[in-house]
Design a protein around this motif. Structure first.
Motif, PDB file in Angstrom:
ATOM      1  N   ASP A  76       0.794  -1.598   0.318  1.00 52.46           N
ATOM      2  CA  ASP A  76       0.138   0.005  -0.190  1.00 52.46           C
ATOM      3  C   ASP A  76       0.727   0.781   0.422  1.00 52.46           C
ATOM      4  O   ASP A  76       0.730   2.282  -0.509  1.00 52.46           O
ATOM      5  N   CYS A  79       2.245   1.850  -3.348  1.00 52.59           N
ATOM      6  CA  CYS A  79       1.488   2.870  -4.341  1.00 52.59           C
ATOM      7  C   CYS A  79       1.333   3.493  -4.218  1.00 52.59           C
ATOM      8  O   CYS A  79       0.441   4.575  -5.630  1.00 52.59           O
ATOM      9  N   ALA A 126      -4.315   0.270  -6.341  1.00 60.13           N
ATOM     10  CA  ALA A 126      -3.882  -0.166  -4.757  1.00 60.13           C
ATOM     11  C   ALA A 126      -4.662  -1.623  -3.788  1.00 60.13           C
ATOM     12  O   ALA A 126      -4.100  -2.606  -3.901  1.00 60.13           O
ATOM     13  N   HIS A 127      -6.108  -1.613  -4.843  1.00 59.82           N
ATOM     14  CA  HIS A 127      -6.308  -3.078  -3.906  1.00 59.82           C
ATOM     15  C   HIS A 127      -6.250  -3.979  -4.484  1.00 59.82           C
ATOM     16  O   HIS A 127      -6.067  -4.859  -4.285  1.00 59.82           O
ATOM     17  N   ASN A 130      -2.338  -4.455  -3.003  1.00 57.00           N
ATOM     18  CA  ASN A 130      -2.014  -4.788  -2.205  1.00 57.00           C
ATOM     19  C   ASN A 130      -2.967  -6.293  -2.161  1.00 57.00           C
ATOM     20  O   ASN A 130      -2.520  -7.693  -0.903  1.00 57.00           O
TER      21      ASN A 130
END
Length: 202
Positions: A76, A79, A126-127, A130
């Motif tokens: 995260d 990102c 980021a989803h 991660n």
């Protein structure tokens, strides 16, 4: 350093965000994209497994969860650096006719919508990053569960495009970021374990 959206990227986005819409996916995809819900489910499963396990097994589960959480956290942060560098505007704020969820309800940009935001946080997802980083770390700890975990980043990546939050290239970039972070973290862990083993043997 913003960049223009390639034609393949925009076309694939239209397919995933518009052409492949179904009533089921309109309900399912927001759930898949809900990080708090997914982490909550994972925590409940892990706690259930720990409750039925031996003390040694509980320690292994806790260590595994810490590794997964740390890997996702590093992903995260990575990102965030990439997002600040590129500043790509999300498709829902850049393109006309995009479907997206607002205040829990599906809506659509008008056909004449024009981008007004100069910068955004679309690249990378980021989803996607991660989830990929967390799943790869989880696969290293619990390899028997890899076939259950590996589809998750793919579904999450799809959901981010379906929700109008990201272009496909954002998701691909996120997956690659997550893979890179997981490889670095796992390699550092192996090196630390090797150094600790050598110290004990000395």
């Amino acid at each position: 350093m913003p960049f223009a959206t390639p034609s393949w990227d925009a076309q694939l986005f239209t397919v995933l965000n518009n052409d492949w819409r179904t009533p089921f996916l309109d309900v399912f995809m927001p759930l898949v994209s809900n990080s708090a819900l997914l982490w909550g489910i994972a925590a409940v499963i892990a706690l259930g497994a720990a409750f039925r396990s031996t003390p040694q097994g509980r320690r292994r589960i806790l260590a595994g969860l810490l590794l997964v959480a740390a890997t996702a956290g590093i992903s995260d942060l990575s990102c965030g650096v990439v997002k600040d560098t590129f500043g790509r505007v999300r498709p829902l704020n850049a393109l006309p006719s995009v479907h997206f969820v607002e205040h829990g309800q599906w809506t659509q940009r008008p056909a004449g919508f024009v981008q007004t935001k100069p910068r955004g946080a679309s690249f990378v997802s980021a989803h996607a990053a991660n989830s990929m980083a967390a799943v790869l770390a989880g696969c290293a700890v619990w390899p028997a569960l890899r076939w259950l975990m590996l589809p998750l980043p793919l579904l999450i990546g799809w959901s981010r495009v379906y929700l109008g939050k990201h272009y496909p290239s954002d998701v691909i970039g996120g997956w690659l970021t997550g893979i890179a972070v997981a490889l670095v973290v796992l390699q550092c862990l192996r090196m630390a374990q090797s150094a600790l083993t050598k110290r004990r043997q000395a």
